[in-house]
Design an enzyme around this catalytic site. Sequence first.
Site, PDB file in Angstrom:
ATOM      1  N   CYS A   1      -9.010  25.457 -63.980  1.00 21.86           N
ATOM      2  CA  CYS A   1      -7.646  25.353 -64.498  1.00 21.86           C
ATOM      3  C   CYS A   1      -7.143  23.919 -64.473  1.00 21.86           C
ATOM      4  O   CYS A   1      -6.382  23.515 -65.342  1.00 21.86           O
ATOM      5  CB  CYS A   1      -6.732  26.258 -63.697  1.00 21.86           C
ATOM      6  SG  CYS A   1      -6.922  26.024 -61.932  1.00 21.86           S
TER       7      CYS A   1
ATOM      8  N   GLU B   1      -5.220  25.191 -74.382  1.00 25.59           N
ATOM      9  CA  GLU B   1      -6.231  25.146 -73.331  1.00 25.59           C
ATOM     10  C   GLU B   1      -7.580  25.589 -73.893  1.00 25.59           C
ATOM     11  O   GLU B   1      -7.700  26.672 -74.448  1.00 25.59           O
ATOM     12  CB  GLU B   1      -5.823  26.075 -72.179  1.00 25.59           C
ATOM     13  CG  GLU B   1      -6.743  25.953 -70.990  1.00 25.59           C
ATOM     14  CD  GLU B   1      -6.403  26.931 -69.874  1.00 25.59           C
ATOM     15  OE1 GLU B   1      -6.173  28.114 -70.171  1.00 25.59           O
ATOM     16  OE2 GLU B   1      -6.383  26.505 -68.703  1.00 25.59           O
TER      17      GLU B   1
ATOM     18  N   LYS C   1      -8.121  43.054 -58.026  1.00 26.88           N
ATOM     19  CA  LYS C   1      -8.696  43.496 -59.312  1.00 26.88           C
ATOM     20  C   LYS C   1      -9.377  42.274 -59.936  1.00 26.88           C
ATOM     21  O   LYS C   1      -8.727  41.411 -60.516  1.00 26.88           O
ATOM     22  CB  LYS C   1      -7.564  44.002 -60.225  1.00 26.88           C
ATOM     23  CG  LYS C   1      -7.988  45.036 -61.244  1.00 26.88           C
ATOM     24  CD  LYS C   1      -8.911  44.515 -62.331  1.00 26.88           C
ATOM     25  CE  LYS C   1      -8.225  43.747 -63.417  1.00 26.88           C
ATOM     26  NZ  LYS C   1      -9.204  43.153 -64.365  1.00 26.88           N
TER      27      LYS C   1
HETATM   28  P1  NAD Z   1      -6.949  36.556 -68.378  1.00 27.94           P
HETATM   29  O1  NAD Z   1      -5.485  36.353 -68.299  1.00 27.94           O
HETATM   30  O2  NAD Z   1      -7.550  36.951 -69.641  1.00 27.94           O
HETATM   31  O3  NAD Z   1      -7.402  37.650 -67.310  1.00 27.94           O
HETATM   32  C1  NAD Z   1      -7.063  37.520 -65.935  1.00 27.94           C
HETATM   33  C2  NAD Z   1      -7.060  38.885 -65.283  1.00 27.94           C
HETATM   34  O4  NAD Z   1      -5.963  39.632 -65.776  1.00 27.94           O
HETATM   35  C3  NAD Z   1      -8.290  39.730 -65.530  1.00 27.94           C
HETATM   36  O5  NAD Z   1      -8.661  40.347 -64.319  1.00 27.94           O
HETATM   37  C4  NAD Z   1      -7.806  40.762 -66.549  1.00 27.94           C
HETATM   38  O6  NAD Z   1      -8.516  41.963 -66.522  1.00 27.94           O
HETATM   39  C5  NAD Z   1      -6.386  40.956 -66.082  1.00 27.94           C
HETATM   40  N1  NAD Z   1      -5.458  41.483 -67.083  1.00 27.94           N
HETATM   41  C6  NAD Z   1      -5.470  41.298 -68.422  1.00 27.94           C
HETATM   42  N2  NAD Z   1      -4.404  41.885 -68.986  1.00 27.94           N
HETATM   43  C7  NAD Z   1      -3.694  42.455 -67.982  1.00 27.94           C
HETATM   44  C8  NAD Z   1      -2.479  43.184 -67.922  1.00 27.94           C
HETATM   45  N3  NAD Z   1      -1.789  43.445 -69.023  1.00 27.94           N
HETATM   46  N4  NAD Z   1      -2.035  43.590 -66.722  1.00 27.94           N
HETATM   47  C9  NAD Z   1      -2.719  43.313 -65.597  1.00 27.94           C
HETATM   48  N5  NAD Z   1      -3.882  42.632 -65.587  1.00 27.94           N
HETATM   49  C10 NAD Z   1      -4.363  42.201 -66.766  1.00 27.94           C
HETATM   50  O7  NAD Z   1      -7.561  35.183 -67.811  1.00 27.94           O
HETATM   51  P2  NAD Z   1      -9.106  34.779 -67.720  1.00 27.94           P
HETATM   52  O8  NAD Z   1      -9.575  34.516 -69.105  1.00 27.94           O
HETATM   53  O9  NAD Z   1      -9.828  35.757 -66.862  1.00 27.94           O
HETATM   54  O10 NAD Z   1      -9.043  33.426 -66.897  1.00 27.94           O
HETATM   55  C11 NAD Z   1      -8.895  32.192 -67.477  1.00 27.94           C
HETATM   56  C12 NAD Z   1      -7.485  31.714 -67.324  1.00 27.94           C
HETATM   57  O11 NAD Z   1      -7.152  31.621 -65.940  1.00 27.94           O
HETATM   58  C13 NAD Z   1      -7.281  30.320 -67.885  1.00 27.94           C
HETATM   59  O12 NAD Z   1      -6.075  30.236 -68.595  1.00 27.94           O
HETATM   60  C14 NAD Z   1      -7.222  29.458 -66.634  1.00 27.94           C
HETATM   61  O13 NAD Z   1      -6.534  28.260 -66.790  1.00 27.94           O
HETATM   62  C15 NAD Z   1      -6.543  30.351 -65.679  1.00 27.94           C
HETATM   63  N6  NAD Z   1      -6.804  29.930 -64.303  1.00 27.94           N
HETATM   64  C16 NAD Z   1      -5.770  29.368 -63.599  1.00 27.94           C
HETATM   65  C17 NAD Z   1      -5.988  28.925 -62.301  1.00 27.94           C
HETATM   66  C18 NAD Z   1      -4.845  28.351 -61.496  1.00 27.94           C
HETATM   67  O14 NAD Z   1      -4.959  28.285 -60.289  1.00 27.94           O
HETATM   68  N7  NAD Z   1      -3.756  27.915 -62.113  1.00 27.94           N
HETATM   69  C19 NAD Z   1      -7.250  29.043 -61.707  1.00 27.94           C
HETATM   70  C20 NAD Z   1      -8.278  29.610 -62.460  1.00 27.94           C
HETATM   71  C21 NAD Z   1      -8.034  30.057 -63.763  1.00 27.94           C
END
Ligand code: NAD
Length: 490
Positions: free
Chosen positions: A289, A397, A180
Amino acid sequence: METVSSIREFHNVLNGELVPASFGRKIDSINPANGKVWARVPGSTAEDAENAVAAAKQAFPKWARYSAMERAAFLRQIGDLIAQHGEELAMLETNDCGWVIRETSYGLIPTLTSIWYDAAGAASVASRGETIQLSPTSFGYTLREPLGVVVGILPWNAPLFTFTIKAAYALAAGNAVIIKPSEFASVSSLRYGELLNTILPPGIVNVVSGDREVGEALVRHREVNRVTLTGSGNTAKAIVRSTAQAPKPLTFELGGKSPNIVFADANLEKAVEGVTTNGIFTGNAGQICVGGSRILIQRPIFEEMVSLMKEKMREELRLGDPLDPSTTMGPIANEVQYNKVRNFIEIGVQEGGTILTGGRSGEEALSVKDARFSNGFWVEPTLIQVQRNSLRICQEEIFGPVATVMSFDTEEEALEIANDTSFGLGAGVWTTNLACAQRMIKNLQSGNVWVNTYRRVGPELPFGGVKESGFGRDSILENTQEKTCVIEEG
Ligand code: NAD
């Protein structure tokens, strides 16, 4: 204005077929370099989640019955295919999230192919157990089995990388997969899923785009056997709540506020690159990240280091057309994030931070004025000097091209500041003193520590966080479960 025909349509990949979302819902994909709609993707619902789980569940037993070597052969073919389609995939990723082509093309695509080849090699590991002699007439042994249906939830900043790391090892271990992607960046994942399905049997990899509605329906589903999220802490907490009634293994790759620490005895030339360009700004304009967003510099070299950093940034950071290979920084990937980053710069100033360089946004941030990109989500690479680590811009962040810069006196102080965060994803240490490096490695609360280098990741290295940066790793073994068997002489 865009004509309808110039907007590309993408579809879910379900059971080997390209299908629209149920009820025909669509989401616009905005190219962040110019603010224009360039594609449409399915806005999937709980019904699509149900169909995806049914397809994966049905396909799983057949896939799991292949030997590890047979699965490995599929994965190697996928690696070859991705290399062949590298240019197309890099363009899609760049258009969809603004990540510059020099990184998606020359860095990302070779990394993706190497992950597929690595996963092919790891497939046999997933079938290795242990033998335990219990007595002269009995022994125990463990079997490693696939889990079943694995759901991967992706963020918007690195869709293809996170897709690959989640799918490749899950498939190698014999699982079926549902991906997803983020509602802000689904295009490359949908096309990637389509390509994978030209090699894999139908239903083994399914891709459904949409917002949290479809994400929630997938993760809470009783027939889903593992969930791996790369995303924010709030989403991780929501997933813990959603899965409470049907618990399953969870892997969380979350955010960071990584310290990048420069000691006075460091090789300054290497350190300057390691804390500015490579440390944060050329990593998808800071939207990574592990971006080293808190730069700590030992006091005797503070002034010299800051001046070298500014010079390096002036010389090497060029904001503009992401499809131009000479561009080193692209836009912020979407408007919501753009506003968040700009807001944080304001907060930093209100909190008493001093902007050392950068700070501008919109058209003004472009290195060369270009009318094609005047509505893009541009933010200049920004350094903000701070006196205290307790400020919001040091604790929360930002996820953009903004780093704080702070001085320290002693190793103990550097360590205290570095660990003074709820996150624990990456940390950089720049020193020629091996004993100091070893002490820092031991005491830094972080899933990854890099000494005299930064942001070195790859399939050879486990990757993940501690504290609120998450838990678990997208490794081959996390995609298996152990069964313990005991046999006694009959
Ligand atoms: P987000 O948490 O807003 O969304 C991530 C995904 O989760 C999306 O596909 C979203 O549709 C889905 N989602 C949202 N609510 C949900 C729920 N209740 N149940 C299931 N799925 C749900 O994150 P983002 O803004 O897309 O990404 C940025 C974040 O990702 C930052 O915090 C970044 O640090 C982190 N990140 C971490 C890494 C790592 O490897 N540690 C790598 C890249 C990004």
